[in-house]
Design an enzyme around this catalytic site. Structure first.
Site, PDB file in Angstrom:
ATOM      1  N   PRO A 286       0.826  -1.209   0.000  1.00 40.98           N
ATOM      2  CA  PRO A 286       0.000   0.000   0.000  1.00 40.98           C
ATOM      3  C   PRO A 286       0.865   1.267   0.000  1.00 40.98           C
ATOM      4  O   PRO A 286       1.876   1.323   0.703  1.00 40.98           O
ATOM      5  CB  PRO A 286      -0.828  -0.097   1.277  1.00 40.98           C
ATOM      6  CG  PRO A 286      -0.371  -1.293   2.014  1.00 40.98           C
ATOM      7  CD  PRO A 286       0.616  -2.053   1.182  1.00 40.98           C
TER       8      PRO A 286
ATOM      9  N   GLY B 109       4.049   3.294   5.251  1.00 38.34           N
ATOM     10  CA  GLY B 109       5.214   3.061   6.115  1.00 38.34           C
ATOM     11  C   GLY B 109       5.848   1.710   5.860  1.00 38.34           C
ATOM     12  O   GLY B 109       6.684   1.256   6.640  1.00 38.34           O
ATOM     13  N   LEU B 110       5.446   1.055   4.771  1.00 40.03           N
ATOM     14  CA  LEU B 110       6.007  -0.276   4.474  1.00 40.03           C
ATOM     15  C   LEU B 110       7.014  -0.212   3.331  1.00 40.03           C
ATOM     16  O   LEU B 110       7.321  -1.229   2.704  1.00 40.03           O
ATOM     17  CB  LEU B 110       4.874  -1.265   4.146  1.00 40.03           C
ATOM     18  CG  LEU B 110       3.858  -1.483   5.271  1.00 40.03           C
ATOM     19  CD1 LEU B 110       2.773  -2.468   4.829  1.00 40.03           C
ATOM     20  CD2 LEU B 110       4.532  -2.004   6.542  1.00 40.03           C
ATOM     21  N   GLY B 111       7.510   0.975   3.034  1.00 41.51           N
ATOM     22  CA  GLY B 111       8.600   1.087   2.058  1.00 41.51           C
ATOM     23  C   GLY B 111       8.147   1.112   0.609  1.00 41.51           C
ATOM     24  O   GLY B 111       8.902   0.703  -0.279  1.00 41.51           O
ATOM     25  N   SER B 112       6.920   1.611   0.338  1.00 43.81           N
ATOM     26  CA  SER B 112       6.442   1.602  -1.057  1.00 43.81           C
ATOM     27  C   SER B 112       7.327   2.478  -1.957  1.00 43.81           C
ATOM     28  O   SER B 112       7.600   2.102  -3.106  1.00 43.81           O
ATOM     29  CB  SER B 112       4.981   2.072  -1.133  1.00 43.81           C
ATOM     30  OG  SER B 112       4.846   3.351  -0.566  1.00 43.81           O
ATOM     31  N   SER B 113       7.822   3.614  -1.442  1.00 42.78           N
ATOM     32  CA  SER B 113       8.644   4.501  -2.288  1.00 42.78           C
ATOM     33  C   SER B 113       9.990   3.863  -2.591  1.00 42.78           C
ATOM     34  O   SER B 113      10.451   3.865  -3.738  1.00 42.78           O
ATOM     35  CB  SER B 113       8.919   5.831  -1.599  1.00 42.78           C
ATOM     36  OG  SER B 113       7.858   6.228  -0.823  1.00 42.78           O
TER      37      SER B 113
ATOM     38  N   ASP C 174      15.630   2.062   4.429  1.00 45.20           N
ATOM     39  CA  ASP C 174      14.574   1.369   3.667  1.00 45.20           C
ATOM     40  C   ASP C 174      15.108   0.804   2.349  1.00 45.20           C
ATOM     41  O   ASP C 174      15.008  -0.403   2.111  1.00 45.20           O
ATOM     42  CB  ASP C 174      13.385   2.310   3.377  1.00 45.20           C
ATOM     43  CG  ASP C 174      12.655   2.742   4.632  1.00 45.20           C
ATOM     44  OD1 ASP C 174      13.078   2.373   5.734  1.00 45.20           O
ATOM     45  OD2 ASP C 174      11.635   3.456   4.506  1.00 45.20           O
TER      46      ASP C 174
END
Ligand code: MEV
Length: 329
Positions: free
Chosen positions: A110, A114-118, A161
């Site tokens: 998503p 905060g799960l490192g999508s970028s 990240d």
């Protein structure tokens, strides 16, 4: 036509978010939730990006001679495109491109949670384009270019990240250097608040609080660093579950004291502890986004508790694999 697919996992920061920006160590793990980028050459010059399935409605954008041509705009999806453009430019600096490049992005991570999508979209774009153009990069170098991408787009980033997501597994990270920790299964459930925290803004706010009140805030950052050292020992020796859980709870309390938690995150943190988690804390920048609960043998109960408390449970595992080149099934 030659087409390359690269993928990058997302991540959770297990311990040490925010304090890592201030020179302390952190421990992070890659997760089994990934972003995929297909790359192929096209006849026109320029970079064409399609983002059809990134867990937000899709859009198509073209970049030509510094002009952005937007064929559709669906809010959050647009944010990731700055990362793709910067990432591709970093690879193009290393080669002479005689054609255009098309990229197609899909993601199970998503956006803005905060799960490192970028970092995942940056890493996978760098890996796909470098493979397509014959630029040799190992996973560590991909993570370093991912860090450069984050710095250009966000202005600040510790680099943890893109690095953990590039190399996979569980890492201990400090000031750009990392050590791989022995891989251990850590049964976690992630709880997504549905809201997005703004990493750049939250990092700045913590900076301001540190400058305004160093006597109070510096010891908090110091303690966070000490917690990371304690948990590192558990990973390197026996993973004593109760101790690990207790370190998570303390780390969450310290993050709250820094001012980066909020009611949605705290609700999920306390609900999961009541449902039997041994420890739980926010993960990433905070201000929304996600928390995780460490819950051996209690994953179902903890998932239900997250839902009842108004969050979305994300069932994923820690992943050994970092960035890889592959075909998607
Ligand atoms: C990383 O996911 C979150 C922060 O620690 C920022 C950073 O390390 O760049 C807050």
């Amino acid at each position: 036509m030659e087409e390359v697919t690269a993928s990058s996992p997302g991540k959770v920061i297990l311990f040490g978010e925010h304090s890592v920006v201030h020179g302390k160590p952190a421990i992070a793990a890659s997760i089994n939730t990934r972003t995929y980028v297909d790359a192929w050459r096209n006849e026109e010059k320029g970079i064409k990006i399609e983002a059809d399935d990134i867990k937000v409605p899709g859009l198509t954008l073209s970049f030509k001679e510094d002009q952005i041509i937007m064929e559709a705009d669906y809010g959050k999806a647009a944010e990731i495109l700055g990362y793709v453009k910067n990432a591709v430019d970093l690879v193009l600096e290393k080669t002479n491109l005689d054609s255009g490049i098309s990229l197609s992005i899909s993601s199970d991570i998503p956006v803005g949670a905060g799960l490192g999508s970028s970092a995942a979209v940056a890493n996978a774009s760098i890996a796909a384009v470098s493979e397509l153009l014959g630029v040799e990069l190992d996973n560590r170098e991909i993570g370093e270019l991912g860090h450069k991408t984050e710095l250009s787009v966000q202005g600040s980033s510790s680099g943890i990240d893109p690095l953990v997501q590039a190399v996979g597994g569980i890492i201990y990270y400090k000031d750009g250097e990392f050590t791989e920790l022995p891989f251990k299964e850590i049964p976690i459930v992630i709880g997504y608040t549905g809201n997005k925290g703004n990493t750049t803004k939250l990092v700045k706010e913590v900076n301001n609080r540190l400058e305004e009140d160093p006597e109070i805030m510096s010891p908090i950052i110091e303690s966070m660093g000490d917690l990371v050292e304690k948990s590192r020992k558990l990973f390197e020796n026996e993973l004593e579950q109760n101790k690990l859980g207790s370190i998570m709870n303390i780390n969450h309390g310290l993050l709250s004291s820094l001012g980066v938690s909020n009611k949605e995150l705290s609700d999920l943190v306390y609900a999961t502890r009541e449902a039997g988690a041994l420890g739980s804390k926010l993960t990433g920048a905070g201000g929304g986004g996600c928390m995780y609960a460490f819950c051996p043998d209690k994953q179902e109960e903890v998932s239900t508790a997250i839902e009842i408390a108004g969050g979305t449970p994300i069932l994923t595992g820690i992943s050994k694999e970092g960035v890889k080149i592959e075909r998607r099934e």
